[in-house]
Scaffold this motif. Structure first.
Motif, PDB file in Angstrom:
ATOM      1  N   VAL A  72       0.852  -1.201   0.000  1.00 44.47           N
ATOM      2  CA  VAL A  72       0.000   0.000   0.000  1.00 44.47           C
ATOM      3  C   VAL A  72       0.881   1.242   0.000  1.00 44.47           C
ATOM      4  O   VAL A  72       1.830   1.332   0.775  1.00 44.47           O
ATOM      5  CB  VAL A  72      -0.913   0.024   1.240  1.00 44.47           C
TER       6      VAL A  72
ATOM      7  N   ILE B  54       1.000   5.748  -0.587  1.00 44.65           N
ATOM      8  CA  ILE B  54       0.223   6.989  -0.627  1.00 44.65           C
ATOM      9  C   ILE B  54       0.580   7.718  -1.920  1.00 44.65           C
ATOM     10  O   ILE B  54       1.757   7.974  -2.189  1.00 44.65           O
ATOM     11  CB  ILE B  54       0.550   7.882   0.579  1.00 44.65           C
TER      12      ILE B  54
ATOM     13  N   LEU C 229      -4.871   6.688  -0.711  1.00 45.06           N
ATOM     14  CA  LEU C 229      -4.184   5.409  -0.550  1.00 45.06           C
ATOM     15  C   LEU C 229      -4.323   4.580  -1.824  1.00 45.06           C
ATOM     16  O   LEU C 229      -5.402   4.496  -2.394  1.00 45.06           O
ATOM     17  CB  LEU C 229      -4.784   4.628   0.622  1.00 45.06           C
TER      18      LEU C 229
ATOM     19  N   ASP D 140     -16.541   7.182  10.081  1.00 45.04           N
ATOM     20  CA  ASP D 140     -15.507   6.962  11.097  1.00 45.04           C
ATOM     21  C   ASP D 140     -16.081   5.969  12.104  1.00 45.04           C
ATOM     22  O   ASP D 140     -17.158   5.403  11.896  1.00 45.04           O
ATOM     23  CB  ASP D 140     -15.087   8.279  11.748  1.00 45.04           C
TER      24      ASP D 140
ATOM     25  N   TYR E  20      -6.878  -2.437  10.296  1.00 46.27           N
ATOM     26  CA  TYR E  20      -6.856  -1.395   9.278  1.00 46.27           C
ATOM     27  C   TYR E  20      -7.583  -0.207   9.860  1.00 46.27           C
ATOM     28  O   TYR E  20      -8.773  -0.268  10.127  1.00 46.27           O
ATOM     29  CB  TYR E  20      -7.580  -1.907   8.028  1.00 46.27           C
TER      30      TYR E  20
ATOM     31  N   THR F 167     -15.336  12.653  13.179  1.00 49.38           N
ATOM     32  CA  THR F 167     -14.002  13.124  12.785  1.00 49.38           C
ATOM     33  C   THR F 167     -13.949  13.115  11.261  1.00 49.38           C
ATOM     34  O   THR F 167     -14.706  12.405  10.605  1.00 49.38           O
ATOM     35  CB  THR F 167     -12.891  12.201  13.312  1.00 49.38           C
ATOM     36  N   ARG F 168     -13.072  13.904  10.739  1.00 51.93           N
ATOM     37  CA  ARG F 168     -12.944  13.966   9.289  1.00 51.93           C
ATOM     38  C   ARG F 168     -11.464  14.013   8.939  1.00 51.93           C
ATOM     39  O   ARG F 168     -10.692  14.735   9.581  1.00 51.93           O
ATOM     40  CB  ARG F 168     -13.625  15.223   8.780  1.00 51.93           C
ATOM     41  N   MET F 169     -11.077  13.245   7.924  1.00 55.95           N
ATOM     42  CA  MET F 169      -9.686  13.310   7.507  1.00 55.95           C
ATOM     43  C   MET F 169      -9.540  14.452   6.524  1.00 55.95           C
ATOM     44  O   MET F 169     -10.208  14.478   5.490  1.00 55.95           O
ATOM     45  CB  MET F 169      -9.276  11.987   6.838  1.00 55.95           C
ATOM     46  N   ILE F 170      -8.715  15.400   6.849  1.00 53.07           N
ATOM     47  CA  ILE F 170      -8.606  16.553   5.953  1.00 53.07           C
ATOM     48  C   ILE F 170      -7.336  16.523   5.117  1.00 53.07           C
ATOM     49  O   ILE F 170      -7.169  17.307   4.191  1.00 53.07           O
ATOM     50  CB  ILE F 170      -8.670  17.891   6.719  1.00 53.07           C
ATOM     51  N   ASP F 171      -6.439  15.605   5.443  1.00 54.26           N
ATOM     52  CA  ASP F 171      -5.219  15.561   4.646  1.00 54.26           C
ATOM     53  C   ASP F 171      -4.532  14.225   4.852  1.00 54.26           C
ATOM     54  O   ASP F 171      -4.698  13.591   5.895  1.00 54.26           O
ATOM     55  CB  ASP F 171      -4.270  16.703   5.048  1.00 54.26           C
ATOM     56  N   LEU F 172      -3.787  13.811   3.850  1.00 57.89           N
ATOM     57  CA  LEU F 172      -2.994  12.586   3.956  1.00 57.89           C
ATOM     58  C   LEU F 172      -1.602  12.958   3.488  1.00 57.89           C
ATOM     59  O   LEU F 172      -1.369  13.203   2.312  1.00 57.89           O
ATOM     60  CB  LEU F 172      -3.597  11.491   3.071  1.00 57.89           C
ATOM     61  N   LEU F 173      -0.688  13.074   4.441  1.00 62.01           N
ATOM     62  CA  LEU F 173       0.648  13.533   4.104  1.00 62.01           C
ATOM     63  C   LEU F 173       1.511  12.350   3.683  1.00 62.01           C
ATOM     64  O   LEU F 173       1.610  11.374   4.412  1.00 62.01           O
ATOM     65  CB  LEU F 173       1.286  14.230   5.316  1.00 62.01           C
ATOM     66  N   PRO F 174       2.118  12.428   2.501  1.00 60.69           N
ATOM     67  CA  PRO F 174       2.979  11.325   2.078  1.00 60.69           C
ATOM     68  C   PRO F 174       4.236  11.296   2.951  1.00 60.69           C
ATOM     69  O   PRO F 174       4.526  12.272   3.631  1.00 60.69           O
ATOM     70  CB  PRO F 174       3.318  11.665   0.621  1.00 60.69           C
ATOM     71  N   PRO F 175       4.964  10.196   2.885  1.00 57.66           N
ATOM     72  CA  PRO F 175       6.140  10.092   3.760  1.00 57.66           C
ATOM     73  C   PRO F 175       7.149  11.176   3.430  1.00 57.66           C
ATOM     74  O   PRO F 175       7.331  11.524   2.258  1.00 57.66           O
ATOM     75  CB  PRO F 175       6.725   8.714   3.447  1.00 57.66           C
ATOM     76  N   THR F 176       7.754  11.736   4.451  1.00 57.60           N
ATOM     77  CA  THR F 176       8.823  12.696   4.189  1.00 57.60           C
ATOM     78  C   THR F 176      10.066  11.877   3.889  1.00 57.60           C
ATOM     79  O   THR F 176      10.410  10.982   4.652  1.00 57.60           O
ATOM     80  CB  THR F 176       9.095  13.580   5.413  1.00 57.60           C
TER      81      THR F 176
END
Lengths: 268, 381, 328
Positions: A21, A23, A30, A98, A127, A227-236
């Protein structure tokens, strides 16, 4: 004494393949295509608990699952693992829920079926594991629950339960109806048998949409979520490891050099 | 033409795969090292109803047919060809009873066979005849209302563990006549002999069955007197060949998976070798072999389930898939380079396992004779 | 009288003291409260727990809401949930944080359901946006999800070890507000016994040297080899979820998002692929060494040093060298 038992089931992407999986950095979503769906591992333990109890004391096991269409085959599996019938909550406004909205949907389905004597679910799913849905369903139905049960004994109207808690194990006794979230050590789930997969074909899967449930649509899905997901940050991107190359003997010595600070006073 | 598996078939596959990955895979290395399959493995297969696949429901089986059987063998072979081979032979031993058994024989043996409480095998091959079963020397002499059997069968899978064996013997009084008998472990004069030490398929028990004045009661004659060859060839021809095809498919899949994994990890010249055309061509060839084997195999099995003639189709699928298994296993080893020779990597085992598939249940050369007969008939102008 | 809109932290009593995670959350809560210019309140429920309030003030709480009652002797969701619901409805906290202990997770879930509030599990960081809304970060698949709550209170659970324990200032004083327990005791559930687990002599959470075994270790034999290494280094064994699932390691040894959070100086990961759920539990070791035969393993993007080899080739030699002390 004939028991009415329900099992809350979640269909998840196969945990063994999670390393696939990723991002997507552009769409910030995902990417999990091609990963087969399985019954969340601890839900197998929940299903086993329910099935064993039914086989010993008589009764009926209903499996309830909220999920996308791919989850239906997992329900058919559940029917081959001890469940007698299944309820599938799928479609439209169920989506994006959620744990709060999920608990509402499942509770509503249980209300519609008539609150069972016992409800089992896995202590945590693999998950988005929050472990919240079980206790929240119990709360919404107004019944008592035990979290992280590792063992339970049923006699008549009561259940004696060992729950793993902080610092130890709590042994308590509760009157039905009860909800239990179960741990891996609760039992060894049965494997799929061909004869059961054949029987499962003839068992019923009821499919309910939000309109079929005694709860307002606004309480479900994305809209009903707390709750709400507002962003999904990719790995730094981090700094890659410095690879130590060479024959095993050379590598071992090099490792030793790097950890020498912690090896003083060690050794045989 | 719908070439897809239906939902029920996918469920069967899931059940077989679950067994293969969770019960069998952790023990595959142990089986290879000890050259022995633990009895728990047979027990687990029995519990999951793998022995009941082709037994009719009225005798305690599931009556699911030969496509279902092939799915199960394919999934198991992907993890252990040795276990798949044994299971396929157990099915093979059951088959003559289903097809030619009397009602009493079916009632007596099939329920226990379906439950895996007893295991069966077929004993045809001898030192003097394998490809040509008429060369066998085992004799059956009428004695009272029963028979006395004498002879030695070789290369019998399950020789040690089988509880019953379907024996092909020639009637003493007329050299050209063959009959089939059901012999039981425990009958006086029946014993298993030496166990072969094989290059591959480690764990599968291959050895001799010896008959020394073994008295078979008359109710254990299988089918009509003189029907022995027909019974043997039917069993091996349809069920044996199908079983080998299933085993071959699974093994080919395992070869491809190992090769894709290795090629993706092995870095030479700064990139994984999977980027090289040479490697990609090999993978493509392996894929074509797998696709062809699967299509041929499942199609033949589907014909059998539909009660249609399938002798030539099984001969073709057996010939093709088993030769392909050896071919693909070699390609897998080639992709691994020297690593492919090392025990640490699975592909050397696949190559060793694949080789026995060619002579089992009829050699490629025999398959071609069967195929040639069909070609000349079907395409005669 | 407590002001509205404060930052609340649920104070968990364990074995006669305040759980470490509560103190960690008070440290973070203090930061949030200061940024929002509101007060920090700790909520403590139990039977005889008044003596623990000093600790909560020392960790940064301005106020402690104290509820004492025999029904609150053992944790039970019905009574504790009733309690927290009543308090939340009375005082309207804007943020309510719980440690993700067994009790904390359960109670937070039940309380959130009672309040029809959202609850974000296993947060590893918080931020406040320009409007003062709480951004709740949860690790996922190598990156991080950012959640916000749609209403109030904004509730979240945080695993022990995610935040640093604050320095305790025992001179600090605060206000204790006593509230009455208004529920009826839960008669449908009766606690029969509590079986304490032995306190770990050397916990993962405090260990300076940790050796972790992952799926690549392949079995209990390989696991034993790694254990031997850990012992020689005077370290503690950790494990990943696959190793626990396979039965080689115990649940308590699991390091990761739903397991322990660790801050070792030396971290050696053997046969660990390095998925984010595990790595999120490992906080900035001084030296991080990974041994894995899969070149593509994610762990090599996070470790300081990597060895791409079968651990069975490396670890025995390392063990020999340590035993013979022929290293430099």
């Amino acid at each position: 004494m004939s028991l009415r038992i329900a099992v809350l089931l979640k269909s998840v992407p196969d945990p063994k393949l999670w390393h696939r999986v990723t991002i997507d950095p552009v769409t910030r979503t995902l990417r999990k295509e091609g990963i087969p769906r399985v019954i969340s591992p601890l839900d197998r333990n929940a299903l086993e608990a329910a099935a064993s109890l039914k086989e010993k004391h008589g009764g009926e096991v209903t499996v309830i699952c909220m999920g996308s269409s791919g989850a239906k085959e997992n329900l058919r599996e559940a029917l081959a693992l001890g469940a007698d019938r299944a309820v599938f909550l799928s479609g439209g406004t169920f989506g994006g829920a959620d744990s709060l909205a999920t608990a509402r949907a499942l509770s509503a389905a249980l209300q519609k079926l008539g609150i069972p004597d016992l409800i089992f679910c896995g202590a945590v799913s693999y998950y988005g594991s929050t472990g919240q849905v079980g206790p929240q369903v119990a709360q919404m139905l107004g019944i008592n629950h035990f979290s992280s049960a590792r063992k339970f004994v049923y006699d008549g109207n009561m259940l004696t339960v060992e729950s793993v808690t902080d610092g130890g194990v709590l042994v308590a006794r509760g009157r039905l109806p009860l909800l239990l979230t179960v741990l891996r050590e609760a039992n060894k789930p049965r494997g799929l048998r061909l004869s059961e997969t054949v029987k499962a074909r003839r068992k019923e899967i009821l499919e309910w949409s939000p309109a079929d449930l005694p709860v307002s649509g606004a309480q479900l899905g994305l809209e009903g979520s707390g709750t709400r997901m507002i962003d999904l940050l990719p790995p730094t991107p981090g700094k890659d490891a410095e690879i130590i190359e060479g024959e095993p003997e050379v590598v071992a010595r090099e490792i030793l050099r790097k950890i020498s600070v912690w090896t003083c006073g060690t050794g045989g | 033409m719908d070439f897809r598996f239906n939902e029920e078939q996918e469920m069967l596959r899931k059940a077989a795969r679950e067994f293969a990955e969770e019960v069998l895979a952790p023990r595959a290395e142990e089986i290879e090292e000890n050259d022995e399959i633990p009895t728990e493995i047979f027990k687990e297969m029995a519990e999951r109803d793998f022995f009941a696949v082709t037994v009719p429901e009225e005798y305690g089986g599931l009556g699911l047919g030969h496509v279902a059987r092939m799915i199960i063998l394919e999934e198991i072979s992907r993890v252990s060809a040795a276990v798949a081979m044994m299971l396929q032979v157990f099915h093979l031993g059951i088959h003559p009873l289903i097809t030619f058994g009397s009602e009493e024989q079916k009632q007596k043996y099939l329920p226990d066979l379906a439950a895996g409480k007893i295991l069966a095998t077929v004993a045809i091959t001898e030192a003097t005849g394998g490809s040509d079963p008429t060369g066998i020397q085992t004799t059956a002499r009428p004695d009272g209302d029963g028979y006395i059997l004498n002879g030695r069968k070789v290369f019998i899978t399950g020789a040690k563990v089988a509880d019953i064996a379907v024996i092909l013997a020639k009637m003493n009084d007329d050299p050209g006549v063959f009959s089939a008998f059901i012999a039981e472990k425990g009958m006086q004069g029946y014993r298993s002999g030496r166990t072969e030490v094989k290059m591959g398929l480690k764990g599968s028990d291959t050895g001799d069955i010896i008959l020394e004045d073994c008295r078979i009661p008359k109710e254990n004659l299988l089918g009509n007197p003189g029907a022995g060859l027909k019974i043997s060839l039917n069993a091996v021809g349809e069920v044996g060949r199908a079983g080998m095809t299933g085993c071959a498919m699974g093994l080919i899949t395992a070869c491809i998976e190992a090769s894709v994994s290795f090629a993706g990890q092995r870095v030479l010249g700064g990139k994984p070798i999977s980027k090289l055309q040479g490697i990609q061509w090999k993978l493509a060839e392996m894929f074509a072999d797998l696709e062809a084997s699967r299509l041929m195999g499942y199609r033949a099995a589907a014909l059998k389930d539909a009660g249609q003639p399938c002798d030539a189709e099984f001969a073709t699928s057996k010939y093709f898939s088993c030769e392909a298994a050896v071919r693909v296993a070699k390609l897998a080893c080639d992709i691994h380079g020297a690593y492919g020779y090392m025990k640490e990597y699975p592909v050397q085992r696949y190559l060793r396992d694949a080789h026995l598939m060619i002579p089992s249940a009829g050699t490629s050369d025999i398959m071609k004779l069967v195929m040639a007969r069909t070609v000349m008939k079907r395409y005669a102008v | 009288m407590i002001a509205q809109n404060n930052v609340w932290v649920y104070a968990q009593e364990t074995r006669g003291g305040i759980a470490g995670v509560t103190l960690e959350l008070l440290g973070e809560g203090r930061r949030l409260a200061d940024r929002l210019s509101v007060k920090l309140t700790a909520v403590l429920c139990g039977e005889k727990v008044a003596g623990l309030t000093g600790c909560l003030f020392a960790a940064g709480a301005d106020t402690v809401i104290l509820v004492e009652n025999p029904s609150l002797h053992y944790y039970n969701a019905a009574c504790f949930g009733h309690c927290l619901e009543g308090l939340a409805r009375r005082y309207h906290p804007q943020i309510f944080l719980f440690g993700a202990t067994q009790q904390g997770k359960d109670l937070a879930a039940v309380t959130a359901a009672r309040l029809n509030a959202g609850l974000t599990a296993h947060c590893t960081a918080f931020e406040l946006d320009d409007g003062g809304r709480l951004r709740q970060m949860v690790p996922a698949f190598g990156g991080r999800c950012v959640f916000v709550s749609t209403g109030f209170p904004q509730m979240a659970t945080v695993a022990p070890g995610v935040f640093q324990r604050p320095d305790l200032d025992w001179e600090r004083r605060g206000e204790v507000v006593r509230e009455q327990f208004t529920g009826d005791g839960n008669t449908a559930v009766k606690v029969l016994n509590f079986l304490p687990s032995p306190r770990a002599e050397k916990g993962l959470a405090d260990a300076a040297v940790i050796v972790a075994a992952g799926a690549g270790v392949g079995g209990s034999e390989g696991y034993a080899l790694v254990e031997e290494l850990a012992a020689l280094l005077n370290g503690v064994m950790g494990a990943t979820r696959p190793a626990v699932d396979e039965g080689w390691a115990l649940e308590e040894q699991m390091i990761g998002q739903s397991g322990c959070n660790v801050h070792p100086k030396l971290y050696i990961a053997v046969g660990v692929s390095g998925d984010q759920l595990h790595l999120s539990g490992v906080k900035d070791p001084d030296v991080f060494i990974a041994i894995n035969k899969d070149r593509q393993a994610n762990i090599f993007r996070h470790a300081h040093y990597g060895v791409i080899a079968d651990f069975k080739l490396i670890i025995p030699r390392l063990i020999d060298l340590l035993k013979s002390r022929t290293h430099i």
